[in-house]
Design an enzyme around this catalytic site. Structure first.
Site, PDB file in Angstrom:
ATOM      1  N   CYS B  80       0.886  -1.075   0.140  1.00  0.00           N
ATOM      2  CA  CYS B  80       0.001   0.081   0.231  1.00  0.00           C
ATOM      3  C   CYS B  80       0.941   1.303  -0.013  1.00  0.00           C
ATOM      4  CB  CYS B  80      -1.024  -0.221   1.135  1.00  0.00           C
ATOM      5  SG  CYS B  80      -2.150   1.139   0.997  1.00  0.00           S
ATOM      6  N   HIS B 171      -3.765  -4.611  -0.076  1.00  0.00           N
ATOM      7  CA  HIS B 171      -3.264  -5.362   1.037  1.00  0.00           C
ATOM      8  C   HIS B 171      -3.499  -6.826   1.126  1.00  0.00           C
ATOM      9  CE1 HIS B 171      -3.034  -1.631   3.673  1.00  0.00           C
ATOM     10  NE2 HIS B 171      -3.963  -1.226   2.866  1.00  0.00           N
ATOM     11  N   GLU B 173      -2.271  -8.964   3.088  1.00  0.00           N
ATOM     12  CA  GLU B 173      -2.719  -9.327   4.409  1.00  0.00           C
ATOM     13  C   GLU B 173      -4.071  -9.400   4.807  1.00  0.00           C
ATOM     14  OE1 GLU B 173      -1.598  -6.487   3.795  1.00  0.00           O
ATOM     15  OE2 GLU B 173      -2.071  -4.879   5.264  1.00  0.00           O
TER      16      GLU B 173
END
Lengths: 256, 189
Positions: B80, B171, B173
């Site tokens: 990001c 993202h 994650e």
């Protein structure tokens, strides 16, 4: 193409997920971590967890619960309830949440929106609002707080615009009139706010069938929508909702 | 094997740590330059504003080590804002010079009817898999772009690969199983 998000909502009371109608008659639905994992695996695009009794009990949000949920899922997590200052927001973020939802607090102290946005970025700060139909307000809807218990006299549309100016990165429009009815979203106020602000609007309250989601995206112009009772009871799955969206030509994430 | 997640008060290290932990991969969250330099793999996360992130990097004395490590050939992952900072310059906050590791500029999405800014949600990379994005600024397409995504009438860089330097605008994650697969790939490359 950006897809429309389906966001299951877990209302947590004393460590258990509950669901009521208009904040009353709560029934036990299960463990928040187990439900979060099941929804994440089942296609949820995001998850929101509210500690619904934190404010009433004048205690901070259940950080242990937020930590456990955040460890168990790898999709965005928004949390709300029991936030009273920027330090509370930081605890929630360090626990692994991406977004903090403020509602009654922001009405009392609008600057908390600006402070939170300055500290963590506006994408972290979600304004939750509970509008109720009131023809005396200019836009036709009045803001209520404290779980629909208090009427503020504030115009819902004006509040939405002001919150975005202060730094809110998203707005959850939770219709008091539709909440818990499972008869469909309140499209008028959802569309009014979605068309008026430059940040994403999340529709909330009233989802009962997959076609309600189709309608709120197509006619209510929502960017995302919260679902609760209709999936908590097992009447529908997130995949049922997403198939209906896909069939109606609404962009949705289907591989998960 | 150590993976260092750089903590410069500009991002949610907990989410990245949690995601690697779910893969059974241990990480260390740190802002110590020598810990970062000794790590075998480095993750450079980030959310928020470019200017304050650059200021934090400088204040913590990390700008040089991040630049060195990103250029070292060691596996390095920007996420990001941690991707955007690798480019030359951002329009954000009236203009910010970035780390200048990758060629190209970071620009704001143009105001476009029907598109909200920030872009928040799941969008496709190269027209295929959905990943979770949250951003108001984007990196131009450049020589190391490997993933392209469309929003607000713009096609932007959503994934970068230059040797062992990986970077994602989205993202991983927070992108469910698809995102975890990318983190697993990074942890084992």
């Amino acid at each position: 193409m950006l897809t429309k998000r389906i966001i299951p909502c877990l209302d947590v009371r004393q460590g258990r997920v509950t669901k009521g109608t208009k904040f009353k008659n709560n029934i036990d639905l299960g463990d928040p971590v187990e439900m979060a994992v099941a929804y994440s695996d089942g296609g949820a695009d995001e998850l929101v967890v509210y500690d619904i009794t934190a404010s009433a009990e004048r205690r901070p949000i259940d950080i242990q619960m937020v930590t456990e949920v955040a460890k168990s899922i790898h999709i965005p997590l928004a949390v709300g309830g029991g936030i009273s200052c920027v330090a509370d927001m930081e605890r929630v973020i360090l626990a692994g949440a991406e977004k903090i939802s403020v509602n009654s607090l922001a009405v009392r102290q609008p600057d908390i929106i600006a402070e939170g946005a300055a500290a963590f970025g506006r994408q972290c700060i979600v304004l939750g609002m509970d509008p109720v139909h009131n023809p005396k307000c200019p836009c036709g809807y009045e803001i209520t707080t404290r779980g629909f218990r208090e009427f503020t006299g504030m115009d819902a549309l004006e509040w939405a615009k002001r919150a975005v100016d202060l730094g809110a990165g998203e707005i959850v429009v939770n219709s008091v009139d539709a909440d818990g009815t499972r008869e469909g979203f309140e499209l008028t106020i959802t569309k009014m706010i979605a068309d008026a602000v430059g940040v994403p609007v999340v529709a909330s309250g009233g989802a009962g069938r997959p076609d309600h989601l189709v309608t709120v995206f197509r006619d209510g112009h929502a960017d995302a929508a919260i679902v609760a009772g209709m999936i908590h009871t097992g009447d529908y799955t997130i995949t049922d909702i997403k198939r209906a969206m896909r069939d109606a030509g609404i962009p949705t994430r289907m591989s998960y | 094997m150590t993976i260092a997640i750089i903590d410069y008060k500009a991002g949610n290290c907990t989410s990245v740590l949690n995601a690697f932990a779910s893969l059974g991969v241990e990480t260390v969250v740190t802002r110590e330059a020598d810990v970062i330099a000794k790590a075998e793999r480095i993750v450079f996360p980030g959310v928020g504003a470019a200017k304050s992130a650059m200021e934090n990097l400088t204040a913590f004395g990390l700008a040089d080590v991040v630049r060195e490590q990103a250029l070292s050939g060691k596996p390095f992952l920007g996420i990001c804002l941690g991707m955007q900072i690798l480019f030359e310059h951002s329009e954000e906050d009236g203009g910010v010079n970035l780390l200048n590791i990758l060629p190209g500029k970071v620009k704001r999405f143009p105001d476009t009817p029907g598109f909200k800014i920030p872009e928040i949600g799941w969008n496709q990379v190269n027209g295929d898999i959905d990943y979770y994005f949250v951003h108001s600024y984007y990196a131009e397409i450049g020589p190391y772009t490997t993933g392209r995504t469309e929003y607000a009438g713009v096609t932007f860089t959503s994934a970068v690969r230059k040797g062992n330097l990986f970077a994602y605008q989205f993202h991983p994650e927070k992108s469910g199983k698809a995102g975890l697969a990318l983190l697993k790939e990074f942890a084992t490359c």
